[in-house]
Scaffold this motif. Structure first.
Motif, PDB file in Angstrom:
ATOM      1  N   VAL A 153      -9.571  15.646 -12.142  1.00 37.29           N
ATOM      2  CA  VAL A 153      -9.594  14.191 -12.390  1.00 37.29           C
ATOM      3  C   VAL A 153      -8.543  13.685 -11.118  1.00 37.29           C
ATOM      4  CG1 VAL A 153      -9.004  12.273 -13.649  1.00 37.29           C
ATOM      5  CG2 VAL A 153      -9.906  14.126 -14.780  1.00 37.29           C
ATOM      6  N   HIS A 154      -9.114  13.053 -10.179  1.00 33.69           N
ATOM      7  CA  HIS A 154      -8.399  12.372  -9.084  1.00 33.69           C
ATOM      8  C   HIS A 154      -8.075  11.210  -9.406  1.00 33.69           C
ATOM      9  CE1 HIS A 154      -9.687  16.154  -7.157  1.00 33.69           C
ATOM     10  NE2 HIS A 154     -10.974  15.693  -6.924  1.00 33.69           N
ATOM     11  N   PHE A 155      -6.788  10.576  -8.908  1.00 37.57           N
ATOM     12  CA  PHE A 155      -6.466   9.271  -8.865  1.00 37.57           C
ATOM     13  C   PHE A 155      -6.329   8.649  -7.538  1.00 37.57           C
ATOM     14  CE2 PHE A 155      -5.173  10.965 -13.165  1.00 37.57           C
ATOM     15  CZ  PHE A 155      -5.325   9.701 -13.961  1.00 37.57           C
ATOM     16  N   VAL A 156      -6.601   7.321  -7.391  1.00 33.49           N
ATOM     17  CA  VAL A 156      -6.461   6.772  -6.099  1.00 33.49           C
ATOM     18  C   VAL A 156      -5.574   5.338  -6.689  1.00 33.49           C
ATOM     19  CG1 VAL A 156      -7.238   5.622  -4.063  1.00 33.49           C
ATOM     20  CG2 VAL A 156      -8.142   7.766  -5.035  1.00 33.49           C
ATOM     21  N   GLY A 157      -4.608   5.066  -6.017  1.00 37.26           N
ATOM     22  CA  GLY A 157      -3.843   3.578  -6.410  1.00 37.26           C
ATOM     23  C   GLY A 157      -3.471   3.093  -5.142  1.00 37.26           C
ATOM     24  N   HIS A 158      -3.701   1.821  -5.040  1.00 36.80           N
ATOM     25  CA  HIS A 158      -3.200   0.690  -4.182  1.00 36.80           C
ATOM     26  C   HIS A 158      -2.009   0.106  -4.477  1.00 36.80           C
ATOM     27  CE1 HIS A 158      -3.192  -3.138  -1.600  1.00 36.80           C
ATOM     28  NE2 HIS A 158      -3.075  -2.258  -0.901  1.00 36.80           N
ATOM     29  N   SER A 159      -1.142   0.126  -3.547  1.00 37.31           N
ATOM     30  CA  SER A 159       0.180  -0.633  -3.673  1.00 37.31           C
ATOM     31  C   SER A 159       1.024  -0.288  -5.336  1.00 37.31           C
ATOM     32  CB  SER A 159      -0.015  -2.043  -3.518  1.00 37.31           C
ATOM     33  OG  SER A 159       1.209  -2.888  -3.477  1.00 37.31           O
ATOM     34  N   MET A 160       1.116  -1.228  -6.172  1.00 35.19           N
ATOM     35  CA  MET A 160       1.651  -0.931  -7.338  1.00 35.19           C
ATOM     36  C   MET A 160       0.795   0.110  -8.009  1.00 35.19           C
ATOM     37  SD  MET A 160       2.267  -3.481 -10.543  1.00 35.19           S
ATOM     38  CE  MET A 160       3.170  -4.849  -9.500  1.00 35.19           C
ATOM     39  N   GLY A 161      -0.459  -0.054  -7.766  1.00 37.05           N
ATOM     40  CA  GLY A 161      -1.339   1.386  -8.334  1.00 37.05           C
ATOM     41  C   GLY A 161      -0.847   2.521  -8.436  1.00 37.05           C
ATOM     42  N   GLY A 162      -0.459   2.663  -7.238  1.00 38.37           N
ATOM     43  CA  GLY A 162       0.367   4.046  -6.959  1.00 38.37           C
ATOM     44  C   GLY A 162       1.589   4.277  -7.894  1.00 38.37           C
ATOM     45  N   LEU A 163       2.367   3.500  -8.105  1.00 40.38           N
ATOM     46  CA  LEU A 163       3.370   3.622  -9.109  1.00 40.38           C
ATOM     47  C   LEU A 163       2.795   3.683 -10.423  1.00 40.38           C
ATOM     48  CD1 LEU A 163       5.779   1.023  -7.622  1.00 40.38           C
ATOM     49  CD2 LEU A 163       5.777   3.409  -7.215  1.00 40.38           C
ATOM     50  N   LEU A 164       1.793   2.960 -10.772  1.00 41.00           N
ATOM     51  CA  LEU A 164       1.370   3.141 -12.027  1.00 41.00           C
ATOM     52  C   LEU A 164       0.979   4.493 -12.364  1.00 41.00           C
ATOM     53  CD1 LEU A 164       0.320   2.073 -14.696  1.00 41.00           C
ATOM     54  CD2 LEU A 164      -1.675   1.025 -13.557  1.00 41.00           C
ATOM     55  N   ILE A 165       0.081   5.120 -11.300  1.00 41.62           N
ATOM     56  CA  ILE A 165      -0.299   6.397 -11.599  1.00 41.62           C
ATOM     57  C   ILE A 165       0.966   7.402 -11.748  1.00 41.62           C
ATOM     58  CG2 ILE A 165      -1.188   8.527 -10.115  1.00 41.62           C
ATOM     59  CD1 ILE A 165      -3.013   6.571  -8.517  1.00 41.62           C
ATOM     60  N   ARG A 166       1.979   7.261 -11.099  1.00 43.67           N
ATOM     61  CA  ARG A 166       3.388   7.905 -11.327  1.00 43.67           C
ATOM     62  C   ARG A 166       3.842   7.890 -12.974  1.00 43.67           C
ATOM     63  NH1 ARG A 166       7.160   9.252  -8.448  1.00 43.67           N
ATOM     64  NH2 ARG A 166       7.011   9.482  -6.106  1.00 43.67           N
ATOM     65  N   VAL A 187      -3.941   9.974  -4.429  1.00 44.52           N
ATOM     66  CA  VAL A 187      -4.078   9.213  -2.921  1.00 44.52           C
ATOM     67  C   VAL A 187      -3.556   8.100  -3.384  1.00 44.52           C
ATOM     68  CG1 VAL A 187      -5.079   8.383  -1.170  1.00 44.52           C
ATOM     69  CG2 VAL A 187      -5.868  10.392  -2.132  1.00 44.52           C
ATOM     70  N   MET A 188      -2.405   7.547  -2.598  1.00 40.41           N
ATOM     71  CA  MET A 188      -1.696   6.392  -2.610  1.00 40.41           C
ATOM     72  C   MET A 188      -1.821   5.718  -1.533  1.00 40.41           C
ATOM     73  SD  MET A 188       1.943   7.510  -4.495  1.00 40.41           S
ATOM     74  CE  MET A 188       2.070   8.158  -6.058  1.00 40.41           C
ATOM     75  N   LEU A 189      -2.202   4.368  -1.595  1.00 34.54           N
ATOM     76  CA  LEU A 189      -2.322   3.456  -0.517  1.00 34.54           C
ATOM     77  C   LEU A 189      -1.331   2.333  -0.296  1.00 34.54           C
ATOM     78  CD1 LEU A 189      -6.330   2.902  -0.822  1.00 34.54           C
ATOM     79  CD2 LEU A 189      -5.102   4.835   0.271  1.00 34.54           C
ATOM     80  N   GLY A 190      -0.410   2.593   0.454  1.00 28.40           N
ATOM     81  CA  GLY A 190       0.552   1.579   0.779  1.00 28.40           C
ATOM     82  C   GLY A 190       1.479   1.466  -0.602  1.00 28.40           C
ATOM     83  N   THR A 191       1.628   2.468  -1.218  1.00 30.83           N
ATOM     84  CA  THR A 191       2.433   2.395  -2.556  1.00 30.83           C
ATOM     85  C   THR A 191       3.987   2.166  -2.094  1.00 30.83           C
ATOM     86  OG1 THR A 191       0.941   3.560  -3.869  1.00 30.83           O
ATOM     87  CG2 THR A 191       3.000   3.563  -4.452  1.00 30.83           C
ATOM     88  N   PRO A 192       4.763   1.279  -2.723  1.00 25.44           N
ATOM     89  CA  PRO A 192       6.242   1.441  -2.331  1.00 25.44           C
ATOM     90  C   PRO A 192       6.788   2.384  -3.069  1.00 25.44           C
ATOM     91  CG  PRO A 192       5.438  -0.532  -3.744  1.00 25.44           C
ATOM     92  CD  PRO A 192       4.037   0.200  -3.402  1.00 25.44           C
ATOM     93  N   ASN A 193       6.792   3.532  -2.863  1.00 24.83           N
ATOM     94  CA  ASN A 193       7.424   4.560  -3.703  1.00 24.83           C
ATOM     95  C   ASN A 193       8.912   4.479  -3.422  1.00 24.83           C
ATOM     96  OD1 ASN A 193       5.346   6.359  -4.786  1.00 24.83           O
ATOM     97  ND2 ASN A 193       4.563   6.440  -2.819  1.00 24.83           N
ATOM     98  N   ARG A 194       9.259   3.825  -2.401  1.00 24.84           N
ATOM     99  CA  ARG A 194      10.744   3.797  -2.130  1.00 24.84           C
ATOM    100  C   ARG A 194      11.229   2.213  -2.155  1.00 24.84           C
ATOM    101  NH1 ARG A 194      12.488   8.850   1.704  1.00 24.84           N
ATOM    102  NH2 ARG A 194      11.419  10.496   0.476  1.00 24.84           N
ATOM    103  N   GLY A 195      10.269   1.399  -2.739  1.00 26.51           N
ATOM    104  CA  GLY A 195      10.437   0.088  -2.784  1.00 26.51           C
ATOM    105  C   GLY A 195      10.140  -0.562  -1.570  1.00 26.51           C
ATOM    106  N   SER A 196      10.246  -2.002  -1.687  1.00 26.58           N
ATOM    107  CA  SER A 196       9.950  -2.919  -0.576  1.00 26.58           C
ATOM    108  C   SER A 196      11.066  -3.939  -0.223  1.00 26.58           C
ATOM    109  CB  SER A 196       8.629  -3.856  -0.806  1.00 26.58           C
ATOM    110  OG  SER A 196       8.448  -4.787   0.272  1.00 26.58           O
ATOM    111  N   GLU A 197      11.626  -4.193   1.033  1.00 28.05           N
ATOM    112  CA  GLU A 197      12.582  -5.108   1.404  1.00 28.05           C
ATOM    113  C   GLU A 197      11.974  -6.558   0.821  1.00 28.05           C
ATOM    114  OE1 GLU A 197      13.478  -1.685   3.827  1.00 28.05           O
ATOM    115  OE2 GLU A 197      11.784  -2.706   3.251  1.00 28.05           O
ATOM    116  N   VAL A 198      10.688  -6.756   1.008  1.00 27.00           N
ATOM    117  CA  VAL A 198      10.244  -8.138   0.621  1.00 27.00           C
ATOM    118  C   VAL A 198      10.388  -8.280  -1.046  1.00 27.00           C
ATOM    119  CG1 VAL A 198       8.141  -9.424   0.306  1.00 27.00           C
ATOM    120  CG2 VAL A 198       8.302  -7.891   2.457  1.00 27.00           C
ATOM    121  N   ALA A 199      10.279  -7.367  -1.571  1.00 29.85           N
ATOM    122  CA  ALA A 199      10.601  -7.484  -3.192  1.00 29.85           C
ATOM    123  C   ALA A 199      12.093  -7.729  -3.383  1.00 29.85           C
ATOM    124  CB  ALA A 199      10.032  -6.301  -3.998  1.00 29.85           C
ATOM    125  N   ASP A 200      12.808  -7.095  -2.652  1.00 30.52           N
ATOM    126  CA  ASP A 200      14.462  -7.037  -2.648  1.00 30.52           C
ATOM    127  C   ASP A 200      14.666  -8.817  -2.343  1.00 30.52           C
ATOM    128  OD1 ASP A 200      14.773  -4.488  -3.119  1.00 30.52           O
ATOM    129  OD2 ASP A 200      15.550  -4.238  -0.938  1.00 30.52           O
TER     130      ASP A 200
END
Length: 191
Positions: free
Chosen positions: A49-62, A77-90
């Motif tokens: 079973v493979h998982f592919v997540g975009h942005s927050m979806g990659g964190l959801l996979i975690r 596969v994670m696409l643009g996932t903020p694994n170490r966060g985003s300054e925009v969200a900060d």
């Protein structure tokens, strides 16, 4: 994600595209909420079973795999996932419009957030370095996709990382990104 789902179907994969209520729940709650549709989809499944997540979806996979480990886990596969966060969200996390749009899980997109580890599976990360949002790019201040710095996409657990000319919001529909997703799922590496 619909365009990417169609591409994966065309490649012969069975696809479940999970929509989730990110405004109402945090990532732990979203993992729990996602379990029933995923469990139903996987009933009787013996293939990897493979998982592919975009942005927050990659964190959801975690969070999902932390709560519900799979013996048949394949590649992630994670696409643009903020694994170490985003300054925009900060910058925006305390503003009511941001809280309304991104909800509880959006508070976990900050650079100070610590996320659960992924203990299994091969992980590939696609980062974008093309922005259509000059203001957010200015806030980030380094190579980014308009929402997430390239350097913040790569988790410690990543097996492969590739940077493509893609913007954050349009990454799943980007043909080059789709090709890399398919290649990683098949080969365990990017082309």
């Amino acid at each position: 994600m619909r365009s990417l789902a169609r591409r994966l179907l065309a490649e012969g994969y069975r696809v479940l595209n999970v929509d989730y209520p990110s405004r109402r729940l945090d990532l732990t709650g979203l993992a729990e909420w996602s379990h029933k549709p995923i469990e139903s989809f996987l009933a009787g499944q013996t293939d990897r079973v493979h998982f592919v997540g975009h942005s927050m979806g990659g964190l959801l996979i975690r969070y999902y795999l932390h709560a519900y480990p799979l013996a048949t886990l394949g590649r992630i596969v994670m696409l643009g996932t903020p694994n170490r966060g985003s300054e925009v969200a900060d910058l925006l996390q305390r503003f009511p419009p941001y809280r309304w749009i991104y909800g509880l899980a959006g508070q976990q997109l900050c650079t100070q957030a610590v996320h659960v580890p992924i203990a299994a599976g091969e992980i590939g990360v696609v980062a974008g370095n093309f922005s259509v949002d000059p203001l957010c790019s200015l806030i980030i201040g380094q190579e980014n996709d308009g929402k997430v710095a390239v350097a913040h996409t790569k988790p410690e657990e990543a097996h492969a990382h590739v940077v493509l000319r893609a913007s954050h919001s349009f990454m799943p529909a980007n043909k080059a990104v789709q090709a890399q997703v398919v290649h990683f799922l098949k080969e365990g590496r990017f082309a």
